[in-house]
Enzyme design. Structure first.
Site, short mmCIF file in Angstrom:
data_model
loop_
_atom_site.label_atom_id
_atom_site.label_comp_id
_atom_site.label_asym_id
_atom_site.label_seq_id
_atom_site.Cartn_x
_atom_site.Cartn_y
_atom_site.Cartn_z
N ASN A 143 -5.05 -9.10 30.52
CA ASN A 143 -4.54 -10.38 31.02
C ASN A 143 -3.02 -10.31 30.95
OD1 ASN A 143 -3.76 -13.01 31.47
ND2 ASN A 143 -4.63 -13.82 29.55
N TRP A 144 -2.40 -10.12 32.11
CA TRP A 144 -0.94 -9.94 32.13
C TRP A 144 -0.20 -11.26 31.96
CZ3 TRP A 144 0.65 -5.87 36.43
CH2 TRP A 144 0.21 -4.61 36.03
N LYS A 145 -0.91 -12.38 32.06
CA LYS A 145 -0.25 -13.70 31.96
C LYS A 145 0.88 -13.76 32.99
CE LYS A 145 -1.88 -13.82 27.26
NZ LYS A 145 -1.76 -14.33 25.90
N GLU A 148 -4.40 -20.86 26.76
CA GLU A 148 -3.07 -21.31 27.18
C GLU A 148 -3.18 -22.37 28.26
OE1 GLU A 148 -1.33 -17.44 27.88
OE2 GLU A 148 -1.41 -17.08 25.72
N GLY A 206 -1.41 -13.42 20.59
CA GLY A 206 0.03 -13.15 20.58
C GLY A 206 0.69 -13.25 19.22
N GLY A 257 -3.97 -9.15 26.00
CA GLY A 257 -2.75 -9.69 26.57
C GLY A 257 -1.62 -8.69 26.45
P1 PGA Z 1 -2.85 -10.99 23.10
O1 PGA Z 1 -3.43 -12.04 24.17
O2 PGA Z 1 -3.64 -9.73 23.23
O3 PGA Z 1 -1.41 -10.82 23.48
O4 PGA Z 1 -3.01 -11.62 21.73
C1 PGA Z 1 -4.81 -12.12 24.41
C2 PGA Z 1 -5.09 -13.17 25.46
O5 PGA Z 1 -4.43 -14.21 25.49
O6 PGA Z 1 -5.98 -12.96 26.32
#
Ligand code: PGA
Length: 240
Positions: free
Chosen positions: A10-12, A91, A165, A224
């Site tokens: 998930n690149w956000k 999120e 995160g 992420g």
């Molecule tokens: P992260 O994010 O691996 O940076 O903790 C995971 C996610 O939000 O899917």
């Protein structure tokens, strides 16, 4: 029933046209026997599809089209090459007040477009500290997954909000307990529950991937930060 491991990135809101090099490197280094998926920002889906790595969206609207400024429909994602879409990421639940009911309304739109829905659930730190994690996730599952979920059209992602995160991860026992709880709840509703994949997400990294991905009922990961570099993402995929 065999569940193939799925390692999804998930690149956000990260990535520009130049990020194609990462997807090309992932395609080149993809290990056998593991399903990969990258969910880049919607702006990049068209250019990253057909590079050898399945591509997904990060969100979709519940309607096929209409007056929804700034939104993207599941049909539009599918039209440019997406094969899956994340719905109900924490999120979006937190920042855009996306409720279980809204998540539940997006899933049939994803299915209608031929996309696999990756339905996210997870408790906050406060909820875990109060001993409510299992109940909270149980309620999210009940409210977010519509009837008709199958092993092919749906994937569940358990992502504790406090682990996303932050570098924090739940204990192996806590992940084991939660994934068993999710499996049991799916079994109460869906004939194909045993074949449905349950991903773990939240600070999954190359150095903790082998241990977490070996847990019973952990059928892959939603990643992420560590999905942004091909090297890290592939290290996690190889650990699976
Ligand atoms: P992260 O994010 O691996 O940076 O903790 C995971 C996610 O939000 O899917």
């Amino acid at each position: 029933m065999i569940r193939r491991t799925l390692i999804a990135g998930n690149w956000k809101m990260n990535g520009l046209s130049a990020s194609a090099v990462e997807v090309n490197a992932i395609a080149d280094g993809a290990p056998n026997g593991v399903d990969l998926l990258i969910c880049p920002p919607a702006t990049l889906i068209a250019s990253l599809a057909n590079r050898g790595v399945p591509i997904g969206g990060q969100n979709c609207h519940s309607e096929v089209k209409g007056a929804y400024t700034g939104d993207v429909s599941a049909d539009q994602l599918a039209d440019v090459g997406a094969v899956a879409v994340i719905v109900g990421h924490s999120e979006r639940r937190q920042e855009y007040e996306v409720t279980d009911a809204i998540v539940c309304s997006k899933v049939p739109a994803a299915w209608g477009a031929g996309l696999t829905a990756i339905i996210c659930v997870g408790e906050t730190k406060e909820q875990r500290d109060h001993g409510a994690a299992l109940d909270v996730v149980g309620a999210q599952l009940a409210g977010s997954i519509p009837d008709g979920a199958t092993a092919a059209n749906s994937v569940i992602a358990y992502e504790p909000v406090w682990a996303i995160g932050t570098g924090l991860v739940p204990s192996i026992n806590d992940i084991t307990e939660m994934h068993a709880h999710i499996r049991a709840q799916l079994a109460g509703r869906f004939a194909e529950a045993k074949g449905m994949r349950i991903l773990y997400g939240g600070s999954l990294k190359p150095d903790n991937a082998a241990e977490i991905l070996a847990i019973e009922n952990v059928d892959g990961g939603l990643i992420g930060g560590a999905s942004l570099k091909a090297e890290d993402f592939l290290a996690i995929a190889r650990a699976a």
